[in-house]
Motif scaffolding. Structure first.
Motif, PDB file in Angstrom:
ATOM      1  N   ASP A 138       5.667  -3.033 -12.654  1.00  0.00           N
ATOM      2  CA  ASP A 138       6.199  -4.518 -11.712  1.00  0.00           C
ATOM      3  C   ASP A 138       6.183  -4.115  -9.890  1.00  0.00           C
ATOM      4  O   ASP A 138       6.673  -4.267  -9.256  1.00  0.00           O
ATOM      5  N   ALA A 139       6.389  -2.301  -9.931  1.00  0.00           N
ATOM      6  CA  ALA A 139       6.207  -1.746  -8.845  1.00  0.00           C
ATOM      7  C   ALA A 139       5.602  -1.053  -8.157  1.00  0.00           C
ATOM      8  O   ALA A 139       5.518  -0.271  -7.433  1.00  0.00           O
ATOM      9  N   ARG A 140       4.715  -1.054  -9.103  1.00  0.00           N
ATOM     10  CA  ARG A 140       3.556   0.243  -8.816  1.00  0.00           C
ATOM     11  C   ARG A 140       2.451  -1.042  -7.319  1.00  0.00           C
ATOM     12  O   ARG A 140       2.555  -2.199  -7.577  1.00  0.00           O
ATOM     13  N   PRO A 141       2.335   0.423  -6.592  1.00  0.00           N
ATOM     14  CA  PRO A 141       1.967  -0.497  -4.709  1.00  0.00           C
ATOM     15  C   PRO A 141       0.086  -1.680  -5.538  1.00  0.00           C
ATOM     16  O   PRO A 141      -0.385  -0.665  -6.917  1.00  0.00           O
ATOM     17  N   ASP A 142      -0.589  -1.856  -4.560  1.00  0.00           N
ATOM     18  CA  ASP A 142      -1.624  -2.893  -5.117  1.00  0.00           C
ATOM     19  C   ASP A 142      -2.360  -2.176  -4.443  1.00  0.00           C
ATOM     20  O   ASP A 142      -3.791  -2.150  -4.857  1.00  0.00           O
ATOM     21  N   ALA A 143      -2.345  -0.499  -3.805  1.00  0.00           N
ATOM     22  CA  ALA A 143      -3.574   0.223  -3.617  1.00  0.00           C
ATOM     23  C   ALA A 143      -3.022   1.675  -2.936  1.00  0.00           C
ATOM     24  O   ALA A 143      -1.188   1.367  -2.520  1.00  0.00           O
ATOM     25  N   VAL A 144      -3.434   2.834  -2.900  1.00  0.00           N
ATOM     26  CA  VAL A 144      -3.020   4.262  -2.615  1.00  0.00           C
ATOM     27  C   VAL A 144      -4.190   4.679  -1.817  1.00  0.00           C
ATOM     28  O   VAL A 144      -5.358   4.988  -2.099  1.00  0.00           O
ATOM     29  N   VAL A 161       0.441  -0.594  -0.218  1.00  0.00           N
ATOM     30  CA  VAL A 161       0.020   0.015  -0.143  1.00  0.00           C
ATOM     31  C   VAL A 161       1.260   1.026  -0.131  1.00  0.00           C
ATOM     32  O   VAL A 161       1.545   1.576   0.863  1.00  0.00           O
ATOM     33  N   ALA A 162       0.867   1.886  -0.930  1.00  0.00           N
ATOM     34  CA  ALA A 162       1.322   3.658  -0.797  1.00  0.00           C
ATOM     35  C   ALA A 162       0.101   4.255   0.218  1.00  0.00           C
ATOM     36  O   ALA A 162      -0.626   4.391  -0.501  1.00  0.00           O
ATOM     37  N   ALA A 163       1.091   5.306   0.446  1.00  0.00           N
ATOM     38  CA  ALA A 163       0.126   6.060   1.181  1.00  0.00           C
ATOM     39  C   ALA A 163       0.736   7.794   1.302  1.00  0.00           C
ATOM     40  O   ALA A 163       1.940   6.801   1.630  1.00  0.00           O
TER      41      ALA A 163
END
Length: 493
Positions: free
Chosen positions: A116-122, A95-97
Motif C-alpha cells: 500500500d506504500a509502494r509508488p506507481d513508477a520509479v 512517482v518515486a524519483a
C-alpha cells in the motif's frame, strides 16, 4: 503554483502544487542533501502538472531524529507515501524519483515496503543501491576516496560541507595515507561514529535481487564515467516490472551537468522534460512492455539501443616494461593521473597495442586476462585501460580490480573485469593496459599481509610477475557502424 511546507512524522517536506483544482499525480524526492536545493526541480514538475515533494531524510537538515545512512528509508518513505495519498490534492498516483542516495530512497520505497506504500513508477539516476555497493567494488576492494569524501561531507552531521575533504587535504596532503583507515575521523577532527561501521560486512546485491519482483515501471539513468555505472545497468537488467527503460551517456555522477571528455553536443539531453514525459506515460500505462533504452556512444554523436554488444576483439599487446614489478603500498600507483613514470623501478606491468588501423566502436564488456604471481599472501590486481590518442593524449577508458589470496609464489590465471564500455576510438589510437597492485587514493591500499586493509597498520611490498605471453585484452567491437536512434523516442516507447 504554490509552495507549501509540511512535517510528515517530523520530516521536513516542501510541497509544490500546480495551478488548478487538482487532484494531481505526485512526485516524491527524499534526500539527505537538503530539500531546498530541489525547489527549481519541484517547480519544473509542478509546471508539468505534478504535485512535487522534496523531503529531508531523518536526521538531516530540518528533519527530526538521528541520521543513520541507509537505515530508516523504508519506514520513513512508506509513511510519507501514505500521507501523500491521503491529501486532497493527490489523485493517488505516485512517482518515486531521485539521484544517488535519493535514488536509494526511491528504490527502497518501491522494493522494500508494504504494497500500500509502494509508488506507481520509479526514476533512479546514478543509484547508490546500498551501503555495501557504495563502500566496495564487487571484488571486495574498498572505495576509499569517494567514501571518505562522502562521509566527511555528510556523515554524522545534520548539515553538509561539500568541501570538507578538500579542505582537510589542503591542510594535510597525506591525510588518506595515514593508517589505520578507521582512524580517518580523528585526522579530520570530526566525530564520525558511523565510519567504522561502513566497512563491516554488509549484504550485497540485495536491491538487485529484489528488483526481479518489482511490479512498476522503471527509468534508470546513468553515466559511463559514474562509479555506479555497472549498478545502474544491473538494476535495469534485473527489473521485473512491466517496463524498464535505461538511459546512459558519457557523463559522470552529475549526469548532463558533468560531461566526460568524450561527450558531444548530441549528449545534452533535457532530463527534466524527459522525466516528466516518461512519468506521464508510466502512470497511464502507455509504455511498451519489456526492456528498452538508449546508450550514448562516447566520442561520437551517436545514440544506440541499450543492450547492443559488439563481437569479441583481442588486440595484440606488446609489453613495454614491468613483466616483473614491485607493488609497494608506500608508493602506490596514483588513481588521479595517467602519467607513467619511466625513470624508476617498475611499479606496474605496462602493455600497449599497435595503432588502430581504422576507427573502432567499443560497445560491451571488457576484461583483462592474465597469469600473475605475487610473493605475498594477499594481493590486489588492478587493470587500467587507457586510449593513447594520435595527438599524444591519454584518456582513461576503464579500471577493474580483483582481490586474490593465492599461495605466495604460485602463479594463477584469472580475469579482471573492466565493466562495460561505450566509446568510439579514432584510427591511430593505441590501447594501453597497466597492471598494478594499487589504485590510490580511489581505492584503499592492500597491505599485502593478509590483514584487513581498513584496520591494518603495517604495509609490505609485494613483488609481482606477469607472464607477458598470457595477458589478453578482451574487448567488444561493433562490426558495422550503429544505426542511430533518438534517445527520447526510445525511452518513451
Amino acid at each position: 503554483m504554490s509552495l507549501l511546507g509540511a512535517a510528515v512524522d517530523g520530516l521536513a517536506t516542501d510541497v509544490q502544487l500546480p495551478d488548478g483544482a487538482g487532484p494531481f499525480p505526485a512526485v516524491l524526492v527524499r534526500t539527505p542533501y537538503d530539500r531546498r536545493r530541489h525547489r527549481a526541480e519541484l517547480h519544473g514538475w509542478a509546471r508539468r502538472g505534478f504535485a512535487a515533494l522534496a523531503q529531508d531524510v531523518r536526521g538531516r537538515h530540518a528533519s527530526a531524529g538521528e541520521w543513520h545512512p541507509y537505515e530508516n528509508e523504508a519506514p520513513d518513505g512508506a509513511a510519507t507515501a501514505r500521507w501523500i495519498r491521503r491529501q486532497p490534492w493527490s489523485d493517488g498516483r505516485l512517482v518515486a524519483a531521485g539521484a544517488s542516495y535519493a535514488a536509494h530512497c526511491a528504490l527502497t520505497l518501491a522494493l522494500d515496503t508494504p504494497e500500500d506504500a509502494r509508488p506507481d513508477a520509479v526514476i533512479a539516476a546514478v543509484p547508490a543501491l546500498g551501503i555495501a555497493e557504495t563502500a566496495r567494488e564487487p571484488s571486495g576492494v574498498e572505495r576509499l576516496a569517494a567514501r571518505a569524501g562522502w562521509w566527511a561531507a555528510h556523515g554524522d552531521r545534520r548539515d553538509s560541507d561539500e568541501e570538507a575533504l578538500v579542505k582537510a587535504l589542503a591542510a594535510d596532503p597525506g591525510l588518506l595515507t595515514h593508517l589505520p583507515v578507521t582512524d580517518l575521523p580523528a585526522r579530520l577532527g570530526r566525530d564520525l561514529a558511523s565510519w567504522p561501521g561502513l566497512w563491516r560486512p554488509h549484504e550485497r546485491d540485495r536491491f538487485a535481487s529484489l528488483a526481479s519482483d518489482a511490479r512498476v515501471p522503471l527509468l534508470a539513468v546513468g553515466g559511463h564515467h559514474d562509479h555506479f555505472a555497472e549498478d545502474t545497468v544491473t538494476l535495469w537488467n534485473r527489473w521485473g516490472g512491466p517496463s524498464a527503460r535505461l538511459l546512459t551517456g558519457p557523463w559522470g555522477h552529475g549526469l548532463v551537468a558533468a560531461p566526460g571528455p568524450d561527450a558531444t553536443p548530441a549528449h545534452r539531453v533535457s532530463l527534466g522534460d524527459l522525466y516528466a514525459r516518461w512519468a506521464r506515460l508510466a502512470l497511464a500505462g502507455g509504455l511498451g512492455h519489456g526492456r528498452r533504452g538508449a546508450v550514448g556512444l562516447g566520442g561520437s554523436a551517436v545514440w544506440m539501443p541499450a543492450g547492443v554488444e559488439g563481437a569479441p576483439y583481442r588486440p595484440h599487446l606488446r609489453t613495454v616494461h614491468g613483466a616483473s614489478f614491485t607493488a609497494d603500498p608506500e608508493r602506490p600507483l596514483a588513481s588521479d593521473g595517467l602519467r607513467v613514470p619511466t625513470d624508476v623501478t617498475p611499479d606496474r606491468c605496462l602493455l600497449v597495442s599497435a595503432p588502430l588501423p581504422r576507427p573502432l566502436d567499443l560497445v560491451g564488456p571488457a576484461e583483462v586476462r592474465l597469469r600473475g604471481t605475487a610473493d605475498t599472501p594477499a594481493a590486489d590486481w588492478f587493470a587500467r585501460l587507457a586510449a593513447l590518442t594520435p595527438q599524444g593524449g591519454a584518456e582513461r577508458l576503464a579500471v577493474g580490480v580483483v582481490r586474490r589470496a593465492d599461495p605466495p609464489g604460485r602463479a594463477a590465471e584469472f580475469g579482471v573485469a573492466l565493466g562495460g564500455i561505450a566509446r568510439r576510438l579514432t584510427a591511430g589510437t593505441r590501447l594501453r593496459v597497466e597492471i598494478a597492485g594499487h589504485h590510490f587514493p580511489a581505492h584503499a591500499r592492500n597491505p599485502h599481509t593478509g590483514e584487513d586493509p581498513v584496520t591494518a597498520t603495517r604495509l609490505l611490498a609485494s613483488r609481482r610477475a606477469v607472464d607477458p605471453g598470457r595477458v589478453e585484452l578482451r574487448l567488444s567491437v561493433l562490426r558495422a557502424r550503429p544505426v542511430p536512434i533518438d534517445p527520447a523516442e526510445e525511452i518513451l516507447r
